[in-house]
Design a protein around this motif. Structure first.
Motif, short mmCIF file in Angstrom:
data_model
loop_
_atom_site.label_atom_id
_atom_site.label_comp_id
_atom_site.label_asym_id
_atom_site.label_seq_id
_atom_site.Cartn_x
_atom_site.Cartn_y
_atom_site.Cartn_z
N ILE A 70 0.85 -1.19 -0.09
CA ILE A 70 0.08 -0.03 0.00
C ILE A 70 0.87 1.07 -0.15
CG2 ILE A 70 -1.67 1.39 1.50
CD1 ILE A 70 -2.95 -1.31 2.43
N GLU A 71 0.43 2.18 -0.77
CA GLU A 71 1.10 3.43 -0.95
C GLU A 71 0.35 4.66 -0.57
OE1 GLU A 71 2.57 4.09 -4.79
OE2 GLU A 71 2.95 1.98 -5.26
N LEU A 72 1.06 5.64 0.03
CA LEU A 72 0.38 6.76 0.21
C LEU A 72 -0.31 7.65 -0.69
CD1 LEU A 72 2.85 8.20 3.02
CD2 LEU A 72 0.54 7.37 3.55
N GLY A 73 -1.51 8.37 -0.57
CA GLY A 73 -2.07 8.92 -1.51
C GLY A 73 -2.81 8.27 -2.59
N LYS A 74 -3.04 7.00 -2.34
CA LYS A 74 -3.65 6.02 -3.28
C LYS A 74 -5.26 5.51 -2.56
CE LYS A 74 -0.17 5.95 -5.92
NZ LYS A 74 -0.17 6.26 -7.23
N LYS A 75 -5.89 4.82 -3.55
CA LYS A 75 -7.33 4.46 -3.25
C LYS A 75 -7.28 2.94 -3.44
CE LYS A 75 -8.74 7.39 -6.10
NZ LYS A 75 -10.01 8.21 -6.90
N TYR A 76 -8.00 2.11 -2.60
CA TYR A 76 -8.03 0.70 -2.29
C TYR A 76 -9.33 0.01 -1.94
CZ TYR A 76 -2.93 1.13 -2.58
OH TYR A 76 -1.59 1.68 -2.91
N TYR A 77 -9.58 -1.05 -2.40
CA TYR A 77 -10.87 -1.82 -2.02
C TYR A 77 -10.45 -3.33 -1.69
CZ TYR A 77 -12.55 -3.86 -6.41
OH TYR A 77 -12.50 -4.28 -7.59
N VAL A 78 -11.12 -3.90 -1.05
CA VAL A 78 -11.10 -5.39 -0.73
C VAL A 78 -12.23 -5.92 -0.33
CG1 VAL A 78 -10.51 -5.19 1.77
CG2 VAL A 78 -9.96 -7.01 0.88
N LYS A 79 -12.49 -7.30 -0.88
CA LYS A 79 -13.82 -8.04 -0.72
C LYS A 79 -13.36 -9.17 0.04
CE LYS A 79 -16.24 -9.14 -4.10
NZ LYS A 79 -16.59 -9.62 -5.40
N LYS A 80 -13.76 -9.35 1.42
CA LYS A 80 -13.46 -10.63 2.07
C LYS A 80 -14.52 -11.68 1.64
CE LYS A 80 -12.99 -12.34 6.78
NZ LYS A 80 -13.15 -12.19 8.28
N THR A 81 -15.64 -11.35 1.31
CA THR A 81 -16.76 -12.45 0.84
C THR A 81 -17.61 -11.61 -0.05
OG1 THR A 81 -18.50 -11.53 2.24
CG2 THR A 81 -16.97 -13.17 3.31
N ASN A 82 -18.49 -12.44 -0.90
CA ASN A 82 -19.13 -11.97 -1.87
C ASN A 82 -20.15 -10.97 -1.47
OD1 ASN A 82 -18.78 -15.10 -3.13
ND2 ASN A 82 -17.68 -13.35 -4.08
N SER A 83 -20.32 -10.72 -0.19
CA SER A 83 -21.32 -10.11 0.54
C SER A 83 -21.13 -8.78 1.23
CB SER A 83 -22.31 -10.95 1.34
OG SER A 83 -21.60 -11.50 2.26
N THR A 84 -19.53 -8.37 1.31
CA THR A 84 -19.06 -7.48 1.88
C THR A 84 -18.18 -6.63 1.17
OG1 THR A 84 -17.23 -8.78 2.99
CG2 THR A 84 -19.20 -8.62 4.33
N ILE A 85 -17.77 -5.44 1.64
CA ILE A 85 -16.77 -4.91 0.60
C ILE A 85 -16.30 -3.62 1.51
CG2 ILE A 85 -18.37 -3.04 -0.17
CD1 ILE A 85 -16.67 -3.35 -2.89
N LEU A 86 -15.18 -3.33 1.61
CA LEU A 86 -14.26 -2.28 2.49
C LEU A 86 -13.48 -1.52 1.39
CD1 LEU A 86 -12.91 -2.44 5.85
CD2 LEU A 86 -11.43 -1.58 3.96
#
Length: 328
Positions: free
Chosen positions: A48-64
């Protein structure tokens, strides 16, 4: 006012295109990727870098999703907007076919706390997730389906057969909430009818279907209402209103705040949040810790950042009902 109206229209479009919790997450993912967010693999090491945008899916029904600032001040902590992707609904049981008087119905169970009377006598359809065989037995293929061209209905009993219906009627969930999907005739094979229909529509072998998680949803579309269009009506405002609002917030956030901004959509709030993807799990804490470590900080830094953090738990609320002002 026009900006507010456009937000409402966009939000209702998001809800209309999200007939199941799985579609919610897929549509959220599409919005994030359209706005420059990069997906992280939950099972891999993160860079992960500063000044960036990310997302992650742990399951098919959640998102962060999260953004990192150009310069991080640990004293400003992490600012979190939390919501949930699931909504009260009626879900279809495995081996669901029930034949009653030449009518084929689907056996169901109630999920969460829907107002059951509102599900009667309205056009409904079926959407959700399908699991089929793949080369890896531990990672079956996941498909999201929306059978929007199939209309089912949960019929009310006619008033002349239930004269007291307007005096309060206790709904028998196991008996009354079974939608009619077809009439039975000489050519219809009732056994596994739903799976046969799905396999034909998706062009998959019925023997390859391992499992499903399907739910009913109303076909009614959201719309603005009132003479001045200053109100709206839509299904699943609990809690897709908060999901869409949180998504727009993280998308429109900037990198100059010196803090980490986070949006999270948990699952299973409607049944207590006590699942591996619910708010009462270690899901969020583990991901926050991974974010901090990936930025080069240690456990002590993480605890210091947590001490300065803030979370807003966003859910649909009830302000006032004109017929029940005593409930305010």
């Amino acid at each position: 006012m026009e900006k507010v109206k456009q937000f409402a229209l966009d939000m209702m479009k998001f809800i209309d295109e999200s007939p199941s919790v799985y579609h919610v997450v897929e549509n959220a993912k599409a919005l994030l990727e359209k706005n420059g967010f990069k997906e992280l693999d939950i099972c891999s090491k993160w860079n992960i870098e500063l000044g960036k945008k990310y997302y992650v899916k742990k399951t098919n029904s959640t998102i962060l999703a999260f953004t990192t600032p150009n310069k991080l001040d640990v004293k400003k902590g992490i600012k979190i907007f939390a919501s949930h992707t699931d909504s009260p609904s009626i879900r279809i049981k495995p081996k669901s076919e029930v034949v009653t008087n030449n009518m084929l119905r689907l056996n169901t169970e109630v999920y969460g706390g829907p107002i059951l009377s509102t599900w009667f006598d309205r056009p409904l359809s079926i959407a959700g997730r399908l699991l089929t065989r793949s080369q890896d037995a531990f990672k079956p293929k996941v498909s999201y389906i929306n059978l929007s061209d199939i209309v089912v209905v949960i019929p009310n009993l006619a008033i002349h057969q239930n004269r007291d219906v307007n005096n309060g009627h206790k709904i028998d969930k196991q008996k009354e909430l079974l939608p009619i999907i077809s009439l039975v005739n000489d050519t219809l094979e009732a056994d596994n009818y739903l799976l046969k229909t799905i396999s034909k529509k998706l062009n998959v072998d019925i023997e390859d279907i391992l499992d499903f998680d399907l739910m009913l949803y109303p076909l009614d579309k959201g719309r603005l209402m009132g003479v001045n269009e200053d109100m709206l009506t839509s299904t699943k405002l609990d809690n897709l209103l908060s999901v869409y609002t949180g998504l727009m917030g993280i998308i429109e956030s900037n990198n100059d705040s010196e803090k980490i901004n986070v949006f999270v959509g948990f699952d299973n709030e409607e049944i207590g949040s006590s699942t591996k993807q619910g708010a009462d799990s270690n899901y969020l804490a583990h991901i926050l810790e991974r974010i901090v470590y990936s930025l080069g900080y240690n456990r002590l830094d993480y605890l210091e950042i947590l001490a300065s953090s803030f979370m807003l738990s966003a859910d649909s609320g009830h302000v006032a009902h004109p017929s029940f002002m005593e409930k305010i």
